[in-house]
Design a protein around this motif. Sequence first.
Motif, PDB file in Angstrom:
ATOM      1  N   THR A  24      72.142 -15.888  87.938  1.00 52.57           N
ATOM      2  CA  THR A  24      73.561 -15.883  87.877  1.00 52.57           C
ATOM      3  C   THR A  24      74.928 -16.567  86.326  1.00 52.57           C
ATOM      4  O   THR A  24      76.122 -16.185  86.888  1.00 52.57           O
ATOM      5  CB  THR A  24      73.554 -16.778  88.945  1.00 52.57           C
ATOM      6  OG1 THR A  24      73.421 -18.306  88.653  1.00 52.57           O
ATOM      7  CG2 THR A  24      73.229 -15.887  90.103  1.00 52.57           C
ATOM      8  N   ARG A  85      77.238  -6.793  83.932  1.00 51.97           N
ATOM      9  CA  ARG A  85      76.709  -6.978  85.386  1.00 51.97           C
ATOM     10  C   ARG A  85      77.567  -6.481  86.158  1.00 51.97           C
ATOM     11  O   ARG A  85      77.549  -7.324  87.162  1.00 51.97           O
ATOM     12  CB  ARG A  85      77.652  -8.500  85.462  1.00 51.97           C
ATOM     13  CG  ARG A  85      77.040  -9.824  84.628  1.00 51.97           C
ATOM     14  CD  ARG A  85      77.740 -11.529  84.472  1.00 51.97           C
ATOM     15  NE  ARG A  85      77.361 -11.508  85.294  1.00 51.97           N
ATOM     16  CZ  ARG A  85      77.197 -12.668  86.285  1.00 51.97           C
ATOM     17  NH1 ARG A  85      76.315 -13.300  85.880  1.00 51.97           N
ATOM     18  NH2 ARG A  85      77.497 -13.090  87.752  1.00 51.97           N
ATOM     19  N   TRP A  89      76.284  -8.266  92.173  1.00 49.43           N
ATOM     20  CA  TRP A  89      76.294  -8.998  93.068  1.00 49.43           C
ATOM     21  C   TRP A  89      76.458  -7.456  94.819  1.00 49.43           C
ATOM     22  O   TRP A  89      75.911  -7.779  95.736  1.00 49.43           O
ATOM     23  CB  TRP A  89      77.699  -9.296  94.051  1.00 49.43           C
ATOM     24  CG  TRP A  89      78.028 -10.445  93.466  1.00 49.43           C
ATOM     25  CD1 TRP A  89      79.189 -10.395  92.474  1.00 49.43           C
ATOM     26  CD2 TRP A  89      77.575 -11.582  93.227  1.00 49.43           C
ATOM     27  NE1 TRP A  89      78.607 -12.009  91.294  1.00 49.43           N
ATOM     28  CE2 TRP A  89      77.706 -12.923  92.284  1.00 49.43           C
ATOM     29  CE3 TRP A  89      76.975 -12.431  94.707  1.00 49.43           C
ATOM     30  CZ2 TRP A  89      77.488 -13.660  92.480  1.00 49.43           C
ATOM     31  CZ3 TRP A  89      76.185 -13.595  94.139  1.00 49.43           C
ATOM     32  CH2 TRP A  89      76.709 -14.315  93.128  1.00 49.43           C
ATOM     33  N   PHE A  92      71.923  -7.531  95.698  1.00 46.13           N
ATOM     34  CA  PHE A  92      71.485  -9.403  95.104  1.00 46.13           C
ATOM     35  C   PHE A  92      71.752  -9.357  96.868  1.00 46.13           C
ATOM     36  O   PHE A  92      70.561 -10.487  96.472  1.00 46.13           O
ATOM     37  CB  PHE A  92      72.896 -10.044  95.711  1.00 46.13           C
ATOM     38  CG  PHE A  92      72.566 -11.621  95.582  1.00 46.13           C
ATOM     39  CD1 PHE A  92      71.507 -12.447  94.413  1.00 46.13           C
ATOM     40  CD2 PHE A  92      73.424 -12.278  96.375  1.00 46.13           C
ATOM     41  CE1 PHE A  92      71.325 -13.607  95.193  1.00 46.13           C
ATOM     42  CE2 PHE A  92      72.616 -13.868  96.466  1.00 46.13           C
ATOM     43  CZ  PHE A  92      71.719 -14.730  95.595  1.00 46.13           C
TER      44      PHE A  92
END
Length: 215
Positions: A24, A85, A89, A92
Amino acid sequence: MNFTSIVFYVLSAILIVSSFKVITAKNPVHAALYLVLAFVTSAGHWMLLEAEFLAIALVLVYVGAVMVLFLFVLMMLDINIEKMREGFWRHFPLAGVIALVMVAEMTLVLMRPGTQLAAYQAREPLAADFSNIRELGLLLYTRYLYPFELASVVLLVAIVAAIALTMRKRKDSKYLNPGEQAAVRREDRVRIVKMDAEKPAAAGDDAAVSDQPQA
């Protein structure tokens, strides 16, 4: 709860937090440093299991060599953090579910009766002159010989694949052919020119030098 259990839970909490920060952290250098912390706490777990050789090997090999190489690579490359990145999410939740399933499977395997963990917890204290290096060698080359050889073959294939991917020809990369360099001849690269060491001055040049005023 004794002191060993307290140390185990403290190290486990640090390991879980550092492992989560590895995936993270926005800065890749910070992620590598969190991975170093995870390796050090894992070495602490090995020390609690009285496997000092594995703990020292983990610190020396991974922290002292592999992670230093990772940090050099991360600092030398211009990594686009935002592009790297993308989609983190979004994937995730699925990754979290898979991680929980793996943790549940490991818990069921390790906590069931008859496992080596249960036998370790019920064992007697080791003798003062016990050598875990000798015991590790006996286990690797007797009971786990075939898995050990299989792991070495897998690592060898990975090394060959990495070399093949690195040595492939690309249009935007410069590479040298050692065979062509070894086969080159002197006549192809060097041209020898013969010339006189001194050139005699002409008569007109001598007269021009003599006509110049003296200082």
